[in-house]
Enzyme design. Structure first.
Site, PDB file in Angstrom:
ATOM      1  N   GLY A  68      60.401  26.232 -63.347  1.00  0.00           N
ATOM      2  CA  GLY A  68      59.558  25.869 -62.212  1.00  0.00           C
ATOM      3  C   GLY A  68      60.199  26.216 -60.879  1.00  0.00           C
ATOM      4  CB  CYS A  69      58.740  26.853 -57.521  1.00  0.00           C
ATOM      5  SG  CYS A  69      57.739  25.384 -57.251  1.00  0.00           S
ATOM      6  CE1 TYR A  70      61.221  22.012 -53.192  1.00  0.00           C
ATOM      7  CE2 TYR A  70      58.978  21.591 -53.928  1.00  0.00           C
ATOM      8  CZ  TYR A  70      59.895  21.727 -52.905  1.00  0.00           C
ATOM      9  OH  TYR A  70      59.503  21.580 -51.598  1.00  0.00           O
ATOM     10  CB  THR A  98      63.953  28.269 -59.561  1.00  0.00           C
ATOM     11  OG1 THR A  98      62.930  28.469 -60.524  1.00  0.00           O
ATOM     12  CG2 THR A  98      64.788  29.538 -59.446  1.00  0.00           C
TER      13      THR A  98
END
Length: 302
Positions: A112-114, A116
């Site tokens: 996921g983005c956060y 990462t």
């Protein structure tokens, strides 16, 4: 020989960006479903059967259903449904041993983005023994509104959303389990994300005090921990701390920049990760994982 790839949910924000990265590649043949049949289980099952790899760009519940529908097709799931699930390989290639695991995996859970940015900051410190697993860590961050999906995008497009707001104030953000698991944490970190009035790009911040760090490192020592950990990472750079950080600086790329900030006299540090939440935090990472799974160079199309 080309690899056949089906993007299930290609009309969504992440799916469209993955599609853009894959179109025109001579080593990939895209398998598609007619738009009017994109929710038809029979049509999707046929697409899964034809494909070598499918990329799921779906809500969690739909992704779980799609796995059953997919049969023997190899899968990259961009939802949060399987990121700490047994039998799934975590799709963050920069972690130790993950490239080989992803390359041979049947099921890959895309990072996921956060998560990462958070794991990229925490894991090197954990593996180096600088931070304990039960340390009281604090993470903050800001992302563009595209990370919130169609509903939030519609709010900003309509001009009804505030220019800046905090969310997940109850400390229950959906990325916390994977941050803890792959950050090798036994104690839940405090995590406060926020959204700004811009489309995409993010900064994740890890806040530290010297007394919580083994060996009392200074800024140079902390930078060296990250440089050593990412010495062979093609998409992550450790850079000198700039005076200002723009969360949009790496938009459209699969890159991440890490920098260490702080006041050494006070022993207060902030380590930051800057990345594109739809690139390195979503579609770029999915393509990077796909490249590993089909035997292409890791940076192909990125």
């Amino acid at each position: 020989m080309t690899a056949k790839v089906f993007i299930d949910g290609e009309a969504g924000t992440t799916g469209l960006q993955i599609l853009d990265r894959l179109q025109g590649r001579e080593d990939i043949t895209l398998v598609s479903v007619d738009h009017e049949r994109r929710k038809d289980p029979a049509a999707r099952a046929d697409a899964f059967a034809e494909a070598d790899v499918a990329i799921l760009c779906l809500p969690d519940a739909a992704a779980i259903e799609a796995v059953t529908l997919a049969g023997d097709c190899r899968i990259i799931d961009a939802s949060t449904a399987h990121r700490v699930a047994t039998g799934w390989v975590y799709g963050m290639p920069e972690l130790p041993g993950q490239r080989a695991a992803i390359a041979s995996a049947r099921h890959v859970a895309n990072v996921g983005c956060y998560a990462t940015g958070s794991i990229a900051l925490i894991r090197p410190l954990r593996d180096a023994g600088v931070v304990a697993g039960d340390a009281a860590l604090t993470l903050t961050g800001v992302s563009g509104y595209t990370g919130g999906g169609k509903a939030l995008i519609a709010e900003f497009d309509a001009g009804t959303a505030p220019d800046f707001f905090l969310y997940a104030l109850g400390q229950g953000h959906k990325h916390v389990p994977e941050i803890m698991h792959y950050g090798r944490l036994s104690r839940q970190p405090a995590f406060q994300p926020s959204v700004g009035n811009y489309a995409q790009g993010m900064i994740v911040q890890l806040h530290l005090r010297r007394e919580m760090l083994h060996g009392a490192p200074d800024i140079a020592a902390l930078e060296e921990v990250f440089r050593a950990f990412y010495a062979e990472a093609g998409f992550i750079d450790v850079v000198a701390a700039p005076d200002r950080l723009d969360p949009r600086a790496l938009n459209g790329t699969n890159r991440m920049e890490i920098s260490v900030h702080g006041m050494e006299k006070a022993g207060i540090f902030t380590v930051t990760a800057t990345l594109d939440n739809l690139g390195k935090g979503a579609s770029g990472a999915a393509v990077q994982n796909l490249n590993l799974m089909i035997g292409a160079a890791e940076d192909t199309g990125l």
